[in-house]
Enzyme design. Structure first.
Site, PDB file in Angstrom:
ATOM      1  N   ALA A  89       0.801  -1.232   0.000  1.00 48.03           N
ATOM      2  CA  ALA A  89       0.000   0.000   0.000  1.00 48.03           C
ATOM      3  C   ALA A  89       0.830   1.276   0.000  1.00 48.03           C
ATOM      4  CB  ALA A  89      -0.936  -0.016   1.203  1.00 48.03           C
ATOM      5  N   HIS A 132      -0.879   7.207   3.966  1.00 48.08           N
ATOM      6  CA  HIS A 132       0.416   6.834   4.558  1.00 48.08           C
ATOM      7  C   HIS A 132       1.400   7.950   4.248  1.00 48.08           C
ATOM      8  CE1 HIS A 132      -1.033   2.752   5.209  1.00 48.08           C
ATOM      9  NE2 HIS A 132      -1.407   2.707   3.953  1.00 48.08           N
ATOM     10  N   ASN A 189       0.684  -3.449   8.115  1.00 46.50           N
ATOM     11  CA  ASN A 189       1.737  -4.284   7.514  1.00 46.50           C
ATOM     12  C   ASN A 189       2.790  -3.421   6.818  1.00 46.50           C
ATOM     13  OD1 ASN A 189       0.957  -7.334   7.671  1.00 46.50           O
ATOM     14  ND2 ASN A 189      -0.949  -6.220   7.357  1.00 46.50           N
TER      15      ASN A 189
HETATM   16  N1  LIG Z   1       1.585  -5.117   3.005  1.00 47.20           N
HETATM   17  C1  LIG Z   1       0.626  -4.257   2.707  1.00 47.20           C
HETATM   18  O1  LIG Z   1       0.895  -3.128   2.271  1.00 47.20           O
HETATM   19  C2  LIG Z   1      -0.802  -4.646   2.880  1.00 47.20           C
HETATM   20  C3  LIG Z   1      -1.163  -5.813   3.504  1.00 47.20           C
HETATM   21  N2  LIG Z   1      -2.473  -6.175   3.605  1.00 47.20           N
HETATM   22  C4  LIG Z   1      -2.801  -7.439   4.238  1.00 47.20           C
HETATM   23  O2  LIG Z   1      -3.137  -8.371   3.216  1.00 47.20           O
HETATM   24  C5  LIG Z   1      -4.033  -9.360   3.752  1.00 47.20           C
HETATM   25  C6  LIG Z   1      -5.205  -9.563   2.810  1.00 47.20           C
HETATM   26  O3  LIG Z   1      -5.983  -8.402   2.761  1.00 47.20           O
HETATM   27  P1  LIG Z   1      -7.506  -8.471   2.278  1.00 47.20           P
HETATM   28  O4  LIG Z   1      -7.621  -9.306   1.063  1.00 47.20           O
HETATM   29  O5  LIG Z   1      -8.019  -7.089   2.263  1.00 47.20           O
HETATM   30  O6  LIG Z   1      -8.169  -9.258   3.493  1.00 47.20           O
HETATM   31  P2  LIG Z   1      -9.585 -10.010   3.512  1.00 47.20           P
HETATM   32  O7  LIG Z   1      -9.940 -10.121   4.938  1.00 47.20           O
HETATM   33  O8  LIG Z   1     -10.539  -9.389   2.558  1.00 47.20           O
HETATM   34  O9  LIG Z   1      -9.256 -11.458   2.920  1.00 47.20           O
HETATM   35  C7  LIG Z   1      -8.426 -12.369   3.586  1.00 47.20           C
HETATM   36  C8  LIG Z   1      -8.896 -13.763   3.217  1.00 47.20           C
HETATM   37  O10 LIG Z   1      -7.954 -14.677   3.768  1.00 47.20           O
HETATM   38  C9  LIG Z   1      -8.658 -15.690   4.487  1.00 47.20           C
HETATM   39  N3  LIG Z   1      -7.788 -16.110   5.600  1.00 47.20           N
HETATM   40  C10 LIG Z   1      -7.441 -15.404   6.699  1.00 47.20           C
HETATM   41  N4  LIG Z   1      -6.629 -16.126   7.480  1.00 47.20           N
HETATM   42  C11 LIG Z   1      -6.451 -17.320   6.864  1.00 47.20           C
HETATM   43  C12 LIG Z   1      -5.732 -18.502   7.192  1.00 47.20           C
HETATM   44  N5  LIG Z   1      -5.034 -18.597   8.337  1.00 47.20           N
HETATM   45  N6  LIG Z   1      -5.755 -19.551   6.322  1.00 47.20           N
HETATM   46  C13 LIG Z   1      -6.484 -19.459   5.176  1.00 47.20           C
HETATM   47  N7  LIG Z   1      -7.211 -18.376   4.823  1.00 47.20           N
HETATM   48  C14 LIG Z   1      -7.184 -17.309   5.658  1.00 47.20           C
HETATM   49  C15 LIG Z   1      -9.971 -15.058   4.950  1.00 47.20           C
HETATM   50  O11 LIG Z   1     -10.974 -16.039   5.126  1.00 47.20           O
HETATM   51  C16 LIG Z   1     -10.275 -14.116   3.797  1.00 47.20           C
HETATM   52  O12 LIG Z   1     -11.042 -14.745   2.779  1.00 47.20           O
HETATM   53  C17 LIG Z   1      -4.410  -8.871   5.157  1.00 47.20           C
HETATM   54  O13 LIG Z   1      -3.600  -9.535   6.122  1.00 47.20           O
HETATM   55  C18 LIG Z   1      -4.043  -7.397   5.105  1.00 47.20           C
HETATM   56  O14 LIG Z   1      -3.780  -6.876   6.368  1.00 47.20           O
HETATM   57  C19 LIG Z   1      -3.460  -5.411   3.056  1.00 47.20           C
HETATM   58  C20 LIG Z   1      -3.142  -4.236   2.443  1.00 47.20           C
HETATM   59  C21 LIG Z   1      -1.800  -3.724   2.349  1.00 47.20           C
HETATM   60  O1  LIG Z   2      -3.868  -1.098   2.744  1.00 48.30           O
HETATM   61  C1  LIG Z   2      -3.298  -0.265   3.469  1.00 48.30           C
HETATM   62  O2  LIG Z   2      -3.433   0.968   3.335  1.00 48.30           O
HETATM   63  C2  LIG Z   2      -2.312  -0.717   4.484  1.00 48.30           C
HETATM   64  C3  LIG Z   2      -2.661  -1.902   5.223  1.00 48.30           C
HETATM   65  O3  LIG Z   2      -3.790  -2.318   5.317  1.00 48.30           O
HETATM   66  C4  LIG Z   2      -1.567  -2.595   5.877  1.00 48.30           C
HETATM   67  O4  LIG Z   2      -0.422  -2.138   5.811  1.00 48.30           O
HETATM   68  O5  LIG Z   2      -1.839  -3.642   6.502  1.00 48.30           O
END
Ligand SMILES: NC(=O)C1=CN([C@@H]2O[C@H](COP(=O)(O)OP(=O)(O)OC[C@H]3O[C@@H](n4cnc5c(N)ncnc54)[C@H](O)[C@@H]3O)[C@@H](O)[C@H]2O)C=CC1
Ligand SMILES: O=C([O-])CC(=O)C(=O)O
Length: 252
Positions: free
Chosen positions: A119, A203, A175
């Site tokens: 992000a 951010h 994250n």
């Molecule tokens: N590094 C970065 O910049 C960012 C990281 N993220 C992270 O990415 C991840 C995904 O985000 P979204 O798709 O928005 O989340 P979301 O909640 O919409 O989807 C996550 C999916 O993973 C499944 N899930 C969760 N834990 C699980 C496990 N232990 N085993 C199997 N399936 C599992 C859930 O059932 C759900 O379908 C989150 O952890 C979020 O915090 C999101 C945005 C930015």
């Molecule tokens: O999507 C974003 O803006 C950031 C976020 O959720 C993360 O870092 O976990």
């Protein structure tokens, strides 16, 4: 063509599946099986109820877009099975012992752990922190109270301190702070704000060092299905996957 398995079939995975034209998704897993079934309809890829069955498929790379917990549960097995992994829930790597274990397995198996920019922007050249001193790296993140699952009518500082502490309290929201630490090799100070008037995930990154100083502000459109997650994070993974096989690599 690289065969991609999706670990986590939520909001980010759905954007990858629907907008990642040309990405060869060949297996799906989510502990909420209905989510994997939903993506099966979009991609035609098989949805597995058991993680072991998902992992035994012919995959080149597993994209984790699930949760910090999923990285703890499955990342070692992914690498052990000889597959690369993209880790979006990079907060899990704030645990240094765990991170070092993953790196050791990746080295032994000659595999790659890929951390997308997610992000934020600017991670590419902030990697110079690994070879040149930085005196300060600060991340100020501002999100809606709904994203942070709190209630407030005014702009509120909900956390100030270290990235590894913040990710424990807000594993779905910060994250990026851990990605910033891994990129720069420097401790990151974090401020997390809730603002009821903000419509986008903001951010701001401040960095100072021998190179000079740096300020970046990004105002991300949230994903419609999950306001805590920025649309950019999904675009970042699509871009990473599309660049894997290209002969020219851009950015540090
Ligand atoms: N590094 C970065 O910049 C960012 C990281 N993220 C992270 O990415 C991840 C995904 O985000 P979204 O798709 O928005 O989340 P979301 O909640 O919409 O989807 C996550 C999916 O993973 C499944 N899930 C969760 N834990 C699980 C496990 N232990 N085993 C199997 N399936 C599992 C859930 O059932 C759900 O379908 C989150 O952890 C979020 O915090 C999101 C945005 C930015
Ligand atoms: O999507 C974003 O803006 C950031 C976020 O959720 C993360 O870092 O976990």
């Amino acid at each position: 063509m690289i065969r991609v398995g999706l670990l986590g079939c939520g909001n980010v995975a759905e954007v990858i599946a629907s907008e990642g034209t040309g990405i060869n998704i060949t297996a799906l897993y989510d502990f909420e099986h209905s989510h994997a079934e939903h993506l099966k309809e979009l991609t035609g890829a098989p949805a597995f109820k058991k993680f072991e069955d998902f992992l035994s498929q012919d995959l080149d790379i597993v994209v984790e877009a699930a949760s910090v917990g999923a990285v703890y549960e499955h990342a070692e097995d992914v690498l052990m099975s000889g597959k690369d992994i993209v880790i979006l829930s990079v907060g899990a790597l704030a645990d240094t012992d765990f991170k070092n274990r993953l790196i050791k397995i990746a080295e032994e198996k000659n595999r790659k752990i890929r951390i997308p920019s997610g992000a934020v922007m600017g991670l590419d050249n902030l990697k110079i922190g690994q070879i040149s001193p930085m005196s300060k790296v600060l991340l100020r993140t501002t999100k809606s109270p709904r994203s942070l699952r709190i209630e407030t009518n005014e702009k509120t500082l909900v956390f100030s301190g270290r990235a590894d502490e913040c990710i424990k309290q807000y594993p779905k929201n910060i994250n990026v702070a851990v990605a910033l630490e891994l990129a720069t090799g420097h401790d990151v100070e974090v401020e997390l704000w809730a603002d009821p008037d903000i419509k986008r995930n903001m951010h701001e990154i401040f960095a100072e060092g021998d190179f000079g100083d740096f300020y970046l502000k990004i105002k991300n459109n949230p994903c419609p299905q999950n306001p805590a997650t920025s649309y950019l994070a999904a675009l970042s993974i699509i871009t990473l996957l599309k660049n894997l096989e290209k002969p020219m690599i851009i950015g540090t």
